[in-house]
Design a protein around this motif. Structure first.
Motif, short mmCIF file in Angstrom:
data_model
loop_
_atom_site.label_atom_id
_atom_site.label_comp_id
_atom_site.label_asym_id
_atom_site.label_seq_id
_atom_site.Cartn_x
_atom_site.Cartn_y
_atom_site.Cartn_z
N LEU A 169 0.89 -1.13 -0.04
CA LEU A 169 0.02 0.00 0.15
C LEU A 169 0.80 1.30 -0.14
O LEU A 169 0.42 2.21 -0.44
N CYS A 170 2.07 1.43 0.30
CA CYS A 170 2.97 2.45 0.37
C CYS A 170 3.30 2.45 -1.03
O CYS A 170 3.95 1.86 -1.87
N ASN A 171 2.90 3.95 -1.31
CA ASN A 171 3.25 4.41 -2.73
C ASN A 171 4.18 5.42 -2.90
O ASN A 171 4.60 5.86 -4.04
N GLY A 172 4.95 5.48 -1.66
CA GLY A 172 6.16 6.21 -1.80
C GLY A 172 5.88 8.00 -2.11
O GLY A 172 6.53 8.67 -2.00
N CYS A 173 4.47 8.34 -1.31
CA CYS A 173 4.07 9.86 -1.48
C CYS A 173 4.81 10.50 -0.55
O CYS A 173 4.98 11.82 -0.94
N GLY A 174 5.51 10.05 0.43
CA GLY A 174 6.46 10.67 1.37
C GLY A 174 5.72 11.45 2.39
O GLY A 174 6.47 12.41 3.00
N THR A 175 4.23 11.54 2.74
CA THR A 175 3.79 12.04 3.49
C THR A 175 4.37 11.82 5.04
O THR A 175 4.26 12.56 5.96
N CYS A 176 4.95 10.54 5.11
CA CYS A 176 5.78 10.29 6.27
C CYS A 176 7.04 11.22 6.53
O CYS A 176 7.49 10.95 7.82
N MET B 121 2.57 10.94 12.57
CA MET B 121 3.53 10.03 11.63
C MET B 121 4.67 10.93 11.15
O MET B 121 4.29 12.21 10.70
N THR C 209 8.25 5.80 7.60
CA THR C 209 7.34 4.64 7.26
C THR C 209 7.83 4.12 5.95
O THR C 209 7.69 2.94 5.71
N ARG C 210 7.96 5.14 5.18
CA ARG C 210 8.08 4.70 3.63
C ARG C 210 9.43 3.99 3.66
O ARG C 210 9.53 2.76 2.84
N CYS D 157 -1.12 8.11 7.51
CA CYS D 157 -0.51 7.54 6.12
C CYS D 157 -1.74 7.54 5.16
O CYS D 157 -2.64 7.29 5.72
N PRO D 158 -1.67 8.25 4.02
CA PRO D 158 -2.96 8.38 3.36
C PRO D 158 -3.51 6.96 2.79
O PRO D 158 -4.74 7.05 2.60
N THR D 159 -2.82 6.06 2.81
CA THR D 159 -3.21 4.92 2.51
C THR D 159 -3.29 4.05 3.55
O THR D 159 -3.68 2.67 3.47
N VAL E 57 -0.83 2.59 5.72
CA VAL E 57 0.04 1.49 5.95
C VAL E 57 0.27 1.42 7.41
O VAL E 57 0.80 2.42 8.27
S1 SF4 Z 1 2.90 8.23 3.80
FE1 SF4 Z 1 2.35 5.76 3.72
S2 SF4 Z 1 1.97 5.54 1.43
FE2 SF4 Z 1 3.06 7.68 1.65
S3 SF4 Z 1 5.25 7.12 1.47
FE3 SF4 Z 1 4.72 7.07 3.86
S4 SF4 Z 1 4.36 5.01 4.24
FE4 SF4 Z 1 4.23 5.19 1.99
#
Ligand code: SF4
Ligand SMILES: Cc1cc2nc3c(=O)[nH]c(=O)nc-3n(C[C@H](O)[C@H](O)[C@H](O)COP(=O)(O)OP(=O)(O)OC[C@H]3O[C@@H](n4cnc5c(N)ncnc54)[C@H](O)[C@@H]3O)c2cc1C
Ligand code: SF4
Length: 1016
Positions: free
Chosen positions: A597-604, A612, A626-627, A669-671, A673
């Motif tokens: 589910l982690c798409n790498g958006c970097g919100t973490c 987070m 988290t990413r 995390c938007p998705t 994780v």
């Molecule tokens: S916020 Fe969630 S989906 Fe986005 S990079 Fe971090 S772990 Fe991955």
């Protein structure tokens, strides 16, 4: 805000772990270390951490360098190129088109150290920055001058300004402000030969110009080539560059020569660096223009029966001086309505709406918002196709509408299963007047490929984020992606648009650049690239690519040509192991799906607001996001790491143990994780394979030690002060000698309750009856909070009992990954309490982590109706008072806000992670406290984490982020429901008491008479 001093951060490098460089790059890594003062990482993990960005792509770089200054950048470039290895600069790595994935490159991560704001000149409305500064951090600093950096990508809470320059970023307000190239006045950049160029306005044919071009060096060649290329291709540039607010594809040949404010013809190479995606040089400083922040805004959201109706309204809306025109469609409304987090925001939108356009008005353009909205109402409602409008004037109402708009990507990306709405033509842009026809034809393309998509985004600038739903783990899905892109790019050209209007070229779009610009301009792009970078060392394969094996360029993995189907993160060969798990991952679609589910958006990597990710905030290291953890986990389950790597010291200590398990990612995390859950499962599997340590067993059974400590108090409390005792604890159990250990109370909560003869409220006279769970910390160490809970509940008319047959909640065992023990305890409690729950008893907790253990983790450990019943009847004590509004019955004399003073409230991460954190605030306010709910991350203790010798410094570093929030707050005192948070807060310099639990301050509002009569 991130920690400002590098010295204040804690690095995972402090763990004594082996991180060997990969063989292929050992000499290069050594050579870099001899020249660069910042970190150099060429080990297997570093390469995995930097192999992905926010896109669908993945390719391992050679390694990573963290330059501290311009000299480091120059040295890194010189060393890498002398070893025949290309370079790729990187900020946050939140790009969506794969332009931050550099196969075989040396990644220069400028976000770590080169993130300073060098100068702000408010009078001139300019700022001088280093590229790694996060845009929101810059804007926070500028706010005191009433200024901001105008481009506002949705990712601004973690995206670097340098990355924004690299991509020519923009956001919802491009209608009003345009995009990054308009605000980048000058840059200093390191070129591929290590030289430094100061790109700025240079008046063509001025003495300065002559001086530059008269030299025999790279700079002279660049200026001459760029001028020639632009002048020779003037008519092609005129014809081929679309007339749009946003055009991000290709190099900015249309903007590099212009007439300045003084009417002089200038060439400004800074405009060419913008949007060059790291292919021309590494930006080390930038001069930015700023704009003033409008004092107020208002929103009007117009609802339409069809998407084309909404599209036809876009060009009309632009006649009304609006600062944003944003689109949402019914797919988004449907997803939002079905989600826990966003359902409330979709409430104001009528069911009938197939699409909505949201218009923003700002006070710099409008004196009277109501009059402005009346004018657009007349146009769209009375004389247009809109059938309804939602008007928003207050900050809160506007924030809710923006939340709905910004929910689009998270909602779409959390879709279950392998088919996902992937970004690859998601920011194609056409003139707003063409949108309606473009969308209709786009739908035909999707229908031809038997797929669908949601429509949202910046309609006012002609950019629609359309993400077709495809399965990129299948060959057919990948071929569909390619052929959809081919069709859509044709369509975009037909409508005079740009293949990218926001996110850049990267691996997704570079293949199509010649199609957009034609042969002459394609050739011009390559000439420009060669002038800046004769051997094509800088991020090869992006924006331009080698057409022929004989063309210049390093033999990096991207080789010749460009094909969007290469270097995919997933693909037909991707396979992941679905491990047998002890926890139930059915809701998440399985263990691997949760990881993926982690798409790498970097919100973490956001550094302010939400929970987070605390460890990233304290370290600023990718491995502690988290990413980073998800990327390493995905590599472990998909075979990029060896099968038993998960049991290695490094994986255990650096990837798993450094996650404090706060659950912040579960909600932030938007998705969704949920790394805490993934970590617990893997810790359990490790214990099964290798056994648990003495310390893990001690903490998992902390109830036994606490019971003993309480029985032996006060002697047990003195024991730790015996000289040498702490050193022994450190040696034997790995418990930090600096950490204050919890003290024990001789009289437990249970003793006190029994001694007072049970509840003061009889069962017969009470409407509600509560089993107050005697959690380990409250019972043995801090009964005061438990007493306050009993007295408050009773004062609200609740009958209370403290059961004496429960097991510990199992939270401590769960956190250490001892899942058999945690499950045994969950089973005992579910068995013993479910009948009583069926008889109408509720289970109430003082300690938030135990409450959430019952509410959430028990369901992952056990199946069946008993556990569901127990989980559904479990409440934190403040949650309980608030849910049933029991505090209304409390005999509080003066409930006016502030009558009892002001408190700063630090909520517990586990409750934040399960959206149960707000209850305490409501109750405290209603009994007379002004409450400042701190937007704080984890306290850093996280159960036993802060006691670990090797985690003590990280724990204190995270704690300091909380202490800063407390200091900034106006509260007279701080309150926190978590026992470990209170210990950390009590460990602040100059503080000698642990702060109270919110239930204690609520109990303070009760008259003394509240607990006088007792009955069983
Ligand atoms: S916020 Fe969630 S989906 Fe986005 S990079 Fe971090 S772990 Fe991955
Ligand atoms: C959920 C989500 C929403 C987004 N919304 C938007 C949006 O609204 N608008 C928008 O424009 N983008 C958006 N993006 C894309 C991306 O976040 C932005 O473009 C952002 O500005 C990139 O910043 P970064 O620090 O992550 O850059 P990175 O991804 O690290 O780098 C971007 C490019 O710039 C280059 N680069 C980085 N630093 C330098 C440097 N110092 N010198 C030279 N080149 C450099 C890199 O090589 C790369 O090619 C979004 C992304 C996500 C995941
Ligand atoms: S559980 Fe907390 S520390 Fe661990 S990854 Fe999630 S937010 Fe970060």
């Amino acid at each position: 805000m991130a920690i400002e001093n590098v010295e204040d951060t804690w690095s995972a490098q402090e763990l004594d772990l082996d991180r060997p460089d990969v063989d292929a790059y050992r000499d290069l890594a050594e050579a870099l270390r001899s020249r660069v003062s910042g970190g150099v990482e060429f080990d297997e993990y570093a390469r995995i951490l930097y192999a992905t960005d926010g896109s669908i792509y993945r390719a391992e770089p050679a390694g990573v360098v963290y330059p501290t200054d311009t000299d480091d950048v120059r040295a890194a470039v010189e060393v890498a190129t002398s070893h025949g290895v290309p370079i790729m600069p990187r900020g946050t790595g939140s790009s969506l088109a794969g332009q931050t994935v550099g196969p075989g490159c040396v990644v220069l991560d400028l976000s770590r150290h080169m993130d300073g704001i060098l100068d702000i000149r408010p009078g001139e409305q300019t700022a001088h920055i280093q590229p790694g500064v996060v845009q929101d951090d810059l804007d926070d600093t500028l706010a005191e001058y009433g200024l901001k950096f105008a481009p506002d990508p949705a990712s601004s809470n973690r995206a670097s300004v340098g990355g924004g320059i690299g991509n020519n970023s923009t956001g919802a307000h491009s209608v009003r402000y345009g995009i990054t190239d308009a605000y980048t006045d000058a840059v200093k950049a390191v070129l591929s030969d290590g030289s430094l160029i100061h790109a700025r306005e240079v008046v063509i044919d001025s003495p300065e110009w002559d001086d530059i071009v008269s030299k025999d060096d790279r700079e002279a060649d660049i200026y001459q080539t760029v001028r020639e290329v632009v002048e020779e291709n003037a008519s092609e540039i005129e014809d081929r560059y679309p007339d749009l607010k946003r055009r991000v594809s290709g190099y900015n040949l249309d903007r590099v020569i212009y007439e300045n404010d003084d009417g002089e013809r200038v060439l400004n190479l800074a405009k060419l660096f913008v949007g060059s995606e790291g292919t021309l040089g590494v930006i080390v400083e930038a001069e930015l223009s700023l704009v003033t922040v409008p004092e107020e805004t208002a929103l009007a959201l117009y609802c339409f029966d069809t998407l084309p109706d909404a599209m036809r309204a876009v060009p009309v809306a632009l006649d009304y001086d609006v600062s944003a025109v944003e689109l949402m469609d019914d797919e988004m409304f449907r997803l939002a309505a079905g989600s826990d987090g966003y359902a409330e925001y979709v409430d104001p939108i009528p069911d009938r709406a197939a699409a909505a356009l949201m218009l923003e008005y700002d006070s710099e353009l409008h004196d009277d918002f109501e009059a402005a909205i009346a004018r657009t109402n007349e146009r769209f409602l009375d004389n247009g196709a809109a059938f309804d409008v939602v008007e928003a004037y207050t900050d809160a109402d506007q924030a809710d509408l923006w939340k709905l708009r910004k929910a689009a990507i998270p909602l779409l990306m959390s879709m279950d299963g392998d088919p996902k709405p992937y970004p690859f033509i998601e920011d194609a842009t056409v003139p707003p007047a063409e949108l309606a026809e473009y969308v209709e034809k786009f739908e035909e393309v999707l229908a031809d490929h038997d797929t669908s998509a949601a429509y949202f985004a910046h309609a006012g600038s002609g950019t629609l984020h359309i993400r077709p739903i495809l399965n990129l783990k299948e060959e057919s899905g990948i071929e569909d992606m390619h052929s959809i892109t081919d069709d859509v790019t044709d369509l975009v050209l037909e409508h005079n648009g740009s293949f990218s209007g926001e996110h850049g070229d990267g691996m997704a779009r570079t293949e199509f650049t010649p199609k957009m610009y034609g042969e002459d301009l394609w050739d011009a792009f390559k000439q420009v690239k060669t002038a800046f970078d004769p051997q094509w060392w800088m991020h090869p394969g992006n924006v331009v690519y080698r057409d022929d094996p004989d063309d210049i360029g390093p033999d990096a993995d991207r080789g010749v040509g460009a094909d969007m189907r290469e270097n995919l993160r997933y693909g037909p060969d991707y396979q992941s192991l679905e491990p047998q798990t002890t926890l139930d991952f059915a809701d998440e679609g399985g263990f691997s799906e949760l990881v993926e589910l982690c798409n790498g958006c970097g919100t973490c990597r956001q550094t302010d607001g939400d929970v987070m990710c605390p460890t990233y905030r304290a370290s600023e290291e990718e491995v502690q996001t988290t990413r980073g953890r998800a990327n390493l986990l995905r590599s472990a389950i998909s075979g990029d790491l060896s099968e038993d790597e998960i049991h290695s010291d490094r994986f255990q200590e650096e990837v798993l143990d450094l996650c404090v398990g706060c659950k912040g990612c579960k909600s932030d995390c938007p998705t969704g994780v949920d790394m805490a859950k993934l970590k617990t499962e893997l810790k359990h599997q490790h214990h099964e394979a290798e056994g648990a340590s003495l310390r893990e067993r001690l903490f998992a059974n902390i109830d036994t030690a606490s019971k003993l400590g309480s029985a032996l108090a006060p002697i047990s409390n003195w024991a730790t002060d015996i000289p040498g005792a702490r050193a022994v604890m450190q040696k034997l159990f790995g418990i930090a000698s600096e950490r204050e250990l919890p003290t024990f109370s001789r009289e437990t909560l249970q003793d006190w309750f029994d001694d007072r003869g049970g509840s003061t409220v009889s069962r017969a006279e009470a409407d509600r009856k509560v089993l107050l769970f005697p959690d380990t910390y409250t019972n043995y160490s801090y009964p005061t909070a438990g007493k306050a809970a009993v007295e408050t509940l009773e004062a609200a008319g609740v009958h209370v009992t403290i059961p004496d047959d429960t097991a510990p909640s199992g939270r401590a065992a769960y956190s250490t990954g001892m899942l058999d023990l945690a499950r045994e305890r969950a089973e005992t409690n579910a068995n013993r309490l479910s009948d009583r729950v069926a008889e109408g008893w509720d289970i109430v907790f003082v300690e938030p982590s135990d409450a959430v253990m019952f509410q959430d983790e028990y369901r992952d450990l056990l199946d069946g109706s008993e556990v569901s019943r127990v989980a559904e009847s479990a409440y934190g004590v403040l949650e309980y008072l608030d849910t049933f509004r029991l505090d209304d019955a409390l005999p509080v004399e003066d409930r006016s806000l502030g009558a009892a003073g002001a408190v700063s409230y630090h909520g517990h991460c586990n409750q934040k992670g399960t959206n149960k954190d707000h209850h305490a605030v409501g109750v405290m306010r209603r009994v007379g406290y002004e409450v400042d709910p701190l937007d704080s991350t984890c306290c850093g203790m996280a159960g036993s984490f802060g006691y670990h010798d090797e985690h003590y410094d990280l724990s204190k570093t995270i704690g300091r982020l909380l202490f800063d929030k407390v200091e900034e707050s106006d509260g007279d005192r701080v309150v926190a429901p978590g026992g470990s948070c209170r210990s950390q807060l009590g460990d602040r310099d100059g503080i000698d008491e642990i702060p109270p639990h919110p239930i204690e301050v609520v109990a303070e509002r009760l008259p003394d008479t509240a607990t006088t009569s007792r009955s069983a």
